[in-house]
Design a protein around this motif. Structure first.
Motif, PDB file in Angstrom:
ATOM      1  N   ALA A  46       3.976  -6.346 -10.030  1.00  0.00           N
ATOM      2  CA  ALA A  46       2.857  -5.597  -9.450  1.00  0.00           C
ATOM      3  C   ALA A  46       2.377  -4.598 -10.497  1.00  0.00           C
ATOM      4  CB  ALA A  46       3.299  -4.865  -8.175  1.00  0.00           C
ATOM      5  N   PRO A  47       1.177  -4.042 -10.319  1.00  0.00           N
ATOM      6  CA  PRO A  47       0.669  -3.081 -11.302  1.00  0.00           C
ATOM      7  C   PRO A  47       1.292  -1.701 -11.109  1.00  0.00           C
ATOM      8  CG  PRO A  47      -0.901  -3.296  -9.528  1.00  0.00           C
ATOM      9  CD  PRO A  47       0.194  -4.279  -9.236  1.00  0.00           C
ATOM     10  N   ARG A  48       1.360  -0.942 -12.172  1.00  0.00           N
ATOM     11  CA  ARG A  48       1.705   0.461 -12.049  1.00  0.00           C
ATOM     12  C   ARG A  48       0.505   1.203 -11.461  1.00  0.00           C
ATOM     13  NH1 ARG A  48       4.045   2.404 -17.706  1.00  0.00           N
ATOM     14  NH2 ARG A  48       4.302   4.331 -16.498  1.00  0.00           N
ATOM     15  N   ASN A  49       0.788   2.277 -10.774  1.00  0.00           N
ATOM     16  CA  ASN A  49      -0.254   2.960 -10.015  1.00  0.00           C
ATOM     17  C   ASN A  49       0.041   4.457 -10.034  1.00  0.00           C
ATOM     18  OD1 ASN A  49      -1.231   4.160  -7.313  1.00  0.00           O
ATOM     19  ND2 ASN A  49      -2.322   2.200  -7.383  1.00  0.00           N
ATOM     20  N   GLN A  50      -0.976   5.285 -10.249  1.00  0.00           N
ATOM     21  CA  GLN A  50      -0.750   6.728 -10.321  1.00  0.00           C
ATOM     22  C   GLN A  50      -0.200   7.295  -9.017  1.00  0.00           C
ATOM     23  OE1 GLN A  50      -4.732   7.806 -11.915  1.00  0.00           O
ATOM     24  NE2 GLN A  50      -3.598   8.946 -13.463  1.00  0.00           N
ATOM     25  N   LEU A  51      -0.619   6.721  -7.891  1.00  0.00           N
ATOM     26  CA  LEU A  51      -0.108   7.198  -6.606  1.00  0.00           C
ATOM     27  C   LEU A  51       1.394   6.917  -6.497  1.00  0.00           C
ATOM     28  CD1 LEU A  51      -0.715   8.503  -3.911  1.00  0.00           C
ATOM     29  CD2 LEU A  51      -1.341   6.249  -3.018  1.00  0.00           C
ATOM     30  N   ILE A  52       1.816   5.726  -6.940  1.00  0.00           N
ATOM     31  CA  ILE A  52       3.251   5.410  -6.927  1.00  0.00           C
ATOM     32  C   ILE A  52       4.003   6.337  -7.873  1.00  0.00           C
ATOM     33  CG2 ILE A  52       4.972   3.642  -7.443  1.00  0.00           C
ATOM     34  CD1 ILE A  52       2.942   1.534  -6.639  1.00  0.00           C
ATOM     35  N   GLU A  53       3.424   6.594  -9.061  1.00  0.00           N
ATOM     36  CA  GLU A  53       4.070   7.490 -10.015  1.00  0.00           C
ATOM     37  C   GLU A  53       4.262   8.879  -9.406  1.00  0.00           C
ATOM     38  OE1 GLU A  53       5.116   6.623 -13.181  1.00  0.00           O
ATOM     39  OE2 GLU A  53       4.596   4.566 -12.640  1.00  0.00           O
ATOM     40  N   LEU A  54       3.266   9.351  -8.652  1.00  0.00           N
ATOM     41  CA  LEU A  54       3.379  10.653  -8.001  1.00  0.00           C
ATOM     42  C   LEU A  54       4.497  10.651  -6.966  1.00  0.00           C
ATOM     43  CD1 LEU A  54       2.261  13.513  -7.505  1.00  0.00           C
ATOM     44  CD2 LEU A  54       0.647  12.517  -5.882  1.00  0.00           C
ATOM     45  N   VAL A  55       4.577   9.590  -6.163  1.00  0.00           N
ATOM     46  CA  VAL A  55       5.618   9.497  -5.145  1.00  0.00           C
ATOM     47  C   VAL A  55       7.002   9.472  -5.789  1.00  0.00           C
ATOM     48  CG1 VAL A  55       6.601   7.965  -3.392  1.00  0.00           C
ATOM     49  CG2 VAL A  55       4.148   8.401  -3.425  1.00  0.00           C
ATOM     50  N   LEU A  56       7.151   8.767  -6.881  1.00  0.00           N
ATOM     51  CA  LEU A  56       8.450   8.678  -7.546  1.00  0.00           C
ATOM     52  C   LEU A  56       8.908  10.030  -8.081  1.00  0.00           C
ATOM     53  CD1 LEU A  56       8.044   5.305  -9.509  1.00  0.00           C
ATOM     54  CD2 LEU A  56       9.388   5.722  -7.441  1.00  0.00           C
ATOM     55  N   ARG A  57       7.971  10.928  -8.337  1.00  0.00           N
ATOM     56  CA  ARG A  57       8.325  12.232  -8.893  1.00  0.00           C
ATOM     57  C   ARG A  57       8.434  13.324  -7.835  1.00  0.00           C
ATOM     58  NH1 ARG A  57       6.664   8.957 -12.280  1.00  0.00           N
ATOM     59  NH2 ARG A  57       6.936   9.076 -14.548  1.00  0.00           N
ATOM     60  N   ASP A  58       8.016  13.029  -6.612  1.00  0.00           N
ATOM     61  CA  ASP A  58       8.123  14.006  -5.515  1.00  0.00           C
ATOM     62  C   ASP A  58       9.323  13.622  -4.652  1.00  0.00           C
ATOM     63  OD1 ASP A  58       7.811  15.604  -3.247  1.00  0.00           O
ATOM     64  OD2 ASP A  58       5.629  15.569  -3.386  1.00  0.00           O
ATOM     65  N   ARG A  59      10.448  14.190  -4.966  1.00  0.00           N
ATOM     66  CA  ARG A  59      11.705  13.781  -4.318  1.00  0.00           C
ATOM     67  C   ARG A  59      11.679  14.026  -2.818  1.00  0.00           C
ATOM     68  NH1 ARG A  59      16.923  16.143  -7.103  1.00  0.00           N
ATOM     69  NH2 ARG A  59      15.897  15.007  -8.801  1.00  0.00           N
ATOM     70  N   ALA A  60      11.127  15.155  -2.391  1.00  0.00           N
ATOM     71  CA  ALA A  60      11.114  15.477  -0.967  1.00  0.00           C
ATOM     72  C   ALA A  60      10.241  14.501  -0.184  1.00  0.00           C
ATOM     73  CB  ALA A  60      10.627  16.905  -0.770  1.00  0.00           C
ATOM     74  N   PHE A  61       9.026  14.252  -0.668  1.00  0.00           N
ATOM     75  CA  PHE A  61       8.139  13.309   0.014  1.00  0.00           C
ATOM     76  C   PHE A  61       8.754  11.912   0.030  1.00  0.00           C
ATOM     77  CE2 PHE A  61       4.878  10.056  -0.007  1.00  0.00           C
ATOM     78  CZ  PHE A  61       4.045  10.446   1.037  1.00  0.00           C
ATOM     79  N   ARG A  62       9.293  11.474  -1.116  1.00  0.00           N
ATOM     80  CA  ARG A  62       9.860  10.137  -1.197  1.00  0.00           C
ATOM     81  C   ARG A  62      11.031   9.978  -0.225  1.00  0.00           C
ATOM     82  NH1 ARG A  62      11.450  10.328  -6.121  1.00  0.00           N
ATOM     83  NH2 ARG A  62      13.709  10.325  -5.800  1.00  0.00           N
ATOM     84  N   GLY A  63      11.856  11.021  -0.116  1.00  0.00           N
ATOM     85  CA  GLY A  63      12.990  10.957   0.803  1.00  0.00           C
ATOM     86  C   GLY A  63      12.551  10.800   2.247  1.00  0.00           C
ATOM     87  N   ARG A  64      11.525  11.552   2.649  1.00  0.00           N
ATOM     88  CA  ARG A  64      11.023  11.434   4.017  1.00  0.00           C
ATOM     89  C   ARG A  64      10.371  10.077   4.252  1.00  0.00           C
ATOM     90  NH1 ARG A  64       7.721  16.094   6.764  1.00  0.00           N
ATOM     91  NH2 ARG A  64       7.994  14.496   8.383  1.00  0.00           N
ATOM     92  N   MET A  65       9.609   9.593   3.273  1.00  0.00           N
ATOM     93  CA  MET A  65       8.949   8.296   3.412  1.00  0.00           C
ATOM     94  C   MET A  65       9.972   7.186   3.617  1.00  0.00           C
ATOM     95  SD  MET A  65       6.438   6.334   0.702  1.00  0.00           S
ATOM     96  CE  MET A  65       7.819   5.895  -0.379  1.00  0.00           C
ATOM     97  N   VAL A  66      11.017   7.186   2.810  1.00  0.00           N
ATOM     98  CA  VAL A  66      12.042   6.146   2.910  1.00  0.00           C
ATOM     99  C   VAL A  66      12.800   6.246   4.231  1.00  0.00           C
ATOM    100  CG1 VAL A  66      14.211   5.333   1.908  1.00  0.00           C
ATOM    101  CG2 VAL A  66      12.286   5.891   0.417  1.00  0.00           C
ATOM    102  N   ALA A  67      13.047   7.472   4.690  1.00  0.00           N
ATOM    103  CA  ALA A  67      13.833   7.675   5.910  1.00  0.00           C
ATOM    104  C   ALA A  67      13.036   7.405   7.181  1.00  0.00           C
ATOM    105  CB  ALA A  67      14.384   9.094   5.929  1.00  0.00           C
ATOM    106  N   GLU A  68      11.721   7.650   7.159  1.00  0.00           N
ATOM    107  CA  GLU A  68      10.948   7.642   8.394  1.00  0.00           C
ATOM    108  C   GLU A  68       9.998   6.464   8.556  1.00  0.00           C
ATOM    109  OE1 GLU A  68       8.968  11.400   8.745  1.00  0.00           O
ATOM    110  OE2 GLU A  68      10.770  12.544   8.206  1.00  0.00           O
ATOM    111  N   LEU A  69       9.635   5.773   7.461  1.00  0.00           N
ATOM    112  CA  LEU A  69       8.655   4.697   7.550  1.00  0.00           C
ATOM    113  C   LEU A  69       9.288   3.334   7.321  1.00  0.00           C
ATOM    114  CD1 LEU A  69       5.554   6.114   5.615  1.00  0.00           C
ATOM    115  CD2 LEU A  69       5.955   6.087   8.082  1.00  0.00           C
TER     116      LEU A  69
END
Length: 359
Positions: free
Chosen positions: A241-264
Motif C-alpha cells: 500500500a502507499p505511504r500516507n501522511q495521515l498514517i505517518e501522523l497516527v504512527l507518531r501519536d502514541r495516545a491516539f494510536r492506542g485508543r484507535m487500536v483498543a476501541e475500533l
C-alpha cells in the motif's frame, strides 16, 4: 546515548524519523494505469504467493494452492486447514509451502504426497521464502508477535521483531541471519550467501547474510512486500500500500494510536489497506479523495493502491506498474516471471499478466 538524544531531538523538531513527509510517486514510480488495464490471467479469492516451480505457475488462495492450467483456469494442487503464508519453487518442481502456525513444508509433489522436511515448526508465521543457489531455503518472518494475517497490528504497535533464517539442505535447525527487522515482508537471493529483504515498515530494502543488515534502497513511497528475481538481474517488488501522511501522523501519536487500536474494529483503522473501501465509516471517504462526493480522484490521497516495481541489479528503481487511487486492483502482494510475462496478484481478486519489458 547519542542515538537516544538524537531521537528525542527529532521528536521535538518533527525531523528525521519523526518527520511526517513521505516521498512522492515520481521518477520510476510515476503513476500509470498498467495494472488496472492489464489482462486478467485468473480471477479468484485473495490470490497470493505466485511462484514458478518446474515450469508451472502456482499461487495460493486462502488455504489452497492453485496451479494455473490456462488463461482464466486453475486446478487445486494442494489444500489444507491453515492459510498459506508463503511459497517458493525450484526448476526441478520442488515446491515449498508455508502455512500459518505450521512452518514450511518442502514437497517435490505439490499434491502433498511425499512431503519432506518441516522447517521452523513452532516459530512465528513465515511471510516469504526463497531458495538459495545451493538449495537451502531462506525464511523471512515478519513478526514474532503477530500472525501473518495480523500485519496491521504489527505496524500499529509498532513492531520490530522481524527475522530472516536459513534452513540448510541437511534438515538441521534453521540458522538466524538477521533479527530486529521492522517486518520482513519479502526475500530473494542477492548473490552467494546473501539475500535482499523488504523491511516493510521502514519502507526500504536491505541485504542480509554475514554481519548486520545493510540498507540498499531507502525512502520508498510505499510499503515493500514480496520480492522475486527479474530477468537480466535485479528484482520485482510488490508493494502492499502507499505511504500516507495521515498514517505517518497516527504512527507518531502514541495516545491516539492506542485508543484507535483498543476501541475500533481494524477495518476502520487509519492504516494501510489491501483494497478500496466504500464503507460509510472509511476515514478517507471525504472530499480529499473524491470529486463531488462520488467519483474517486486518481490522484487523491488513499489508504490502498496497486504498485509493482522493477528494481535494477544496482538497486536503482527502473520503472513501475500502478493501479491508482480510483482503481479496482489494489493490494498487490506478490509477482513472478513466467514465459516472458509478469504475473502479479491483487488481493482484490485478480492475477494480472503483463509483458516483462512493458513500461
Amino acid at each position: 546515548m547519542i542515538q537516544a538524544i538524537r531521537s528525542l531531538w527529532d521528536d521535538f523538531r518533527g525531523a528525521g524519523a519523526a518527520a511526517l513527509s513521505v516521498p512522492s510517486m515520481d521518477g520510476a514510480f510515476r503513476p500509470n494505469q498498467n495494472l488496472e488495464e492489464a489482462p486478467v490471467a485468473l480471477a479468484c479469492d485473495r490470490p497470493d504467493n505466485v511462484t514458478v516451480a518446474g515450469g508451472r505457475v502456482y499461487l495460493s488462495s486462502g488455504a489452497r494452492v492453485l496451479a494455473l492450467t490456462g488463461p482464466g483456469t486453475a486446478e487445486v494442487a494442494a489444500d489444507g486447514d491453515a492459510p498459506v503464508t508463503a511459497m517458493a519453487g525450484l526448476p526441478d518442481g520442488t515446491l515449498a509451502v508455508a502455512r500459518s502456525g505450521a512452518g514450511a513444508v518442502l514437497a517435490v509433489d505439490p499434491q502433498g504426497r511425499g512431503a519432506g522436511r518441516i522447517y521452523g515448526a513452532g516459530m512465528a508465521d513465515i511471510t516469504a521464502m526463497a531458495f538459495a543457489d545451493d538449495g537451502a531455503l531462506a525464511l523471512a518472518v515478519g513478526s514474532a508477535r503477530f500472525r501473518a494475517a495480523d500485519w496491521r497490528h504489527d505496524l500499529m504497535h509498532p513492531g520490530q521483531s522481524g527475522s530472516v533464517w536459513l534452513a540448510p539442505l541437511s534438515g538441521a535447525a534453521p540458522q538466524r541471519l538477521a533479527e530486529g527487522l521492522r517486518y520482513a515482508g519479502g526475500i530473494a537471493p542477492a548473490g552467494p550467501g546473501r539475500f535482499v529483504v523488504s523491511e516493510t515498515w521502514a519502507s526500504r530494502l536491505v541485504t542480509v547474510g554475514q554481519g548486520a543488515p545493510a540498507p540498499v534502497l531507502s525512502g520508498l513511497p510505499a510499503y515493500p512486500w514480496r520480492i522475486a528475481p527479474a530477468t537480466g538481474g535485479g528484482c520485482w517488488v510488490a508493494f502492499l500500500a502507499p505511504r500516507n501522511q495521515l498514517i505517518e501522523l497516527v504512527l507518531r501519536d502514541r495516545a491516539f494510536r492506542g485508543r484507535m487500536v483498543a476501541e475500533l474494529d481494524p477495518e476502520y483503522w487509519i492504516a494501510p489497506m489491501l483494497r478500496p473501501s466504500d464503507q460509510p465509516l472509511d476515514p478517507m471517504l471525504k472530499g480529499v479523495q473524491r470529486v463531488s462526493g462520488s467519483e474517486p480522484k486518481p490522484w487523491g490521497s488513499s489508504l490502498s493502491w496497486g504498485l509493482v516495481a522493477r528494481i535494477g541489479a544496482d538497486f536503482v528503481p527502473d520503472f513501475s506498474h500502478h493501479s491508482r487511487a480510483n482503481g479496482k486492483r489494489h493490494g498487490f502482494t506478490s509477482a513472478a516471471e513466467h514465459d516472458g510475462r509478469l504475473l502479479a496478484t491483487s488481493h482484490c481478486g485478480f492475477v494480472v499478466s503483463l509483458p516483462v519489458d512493458q513500461r
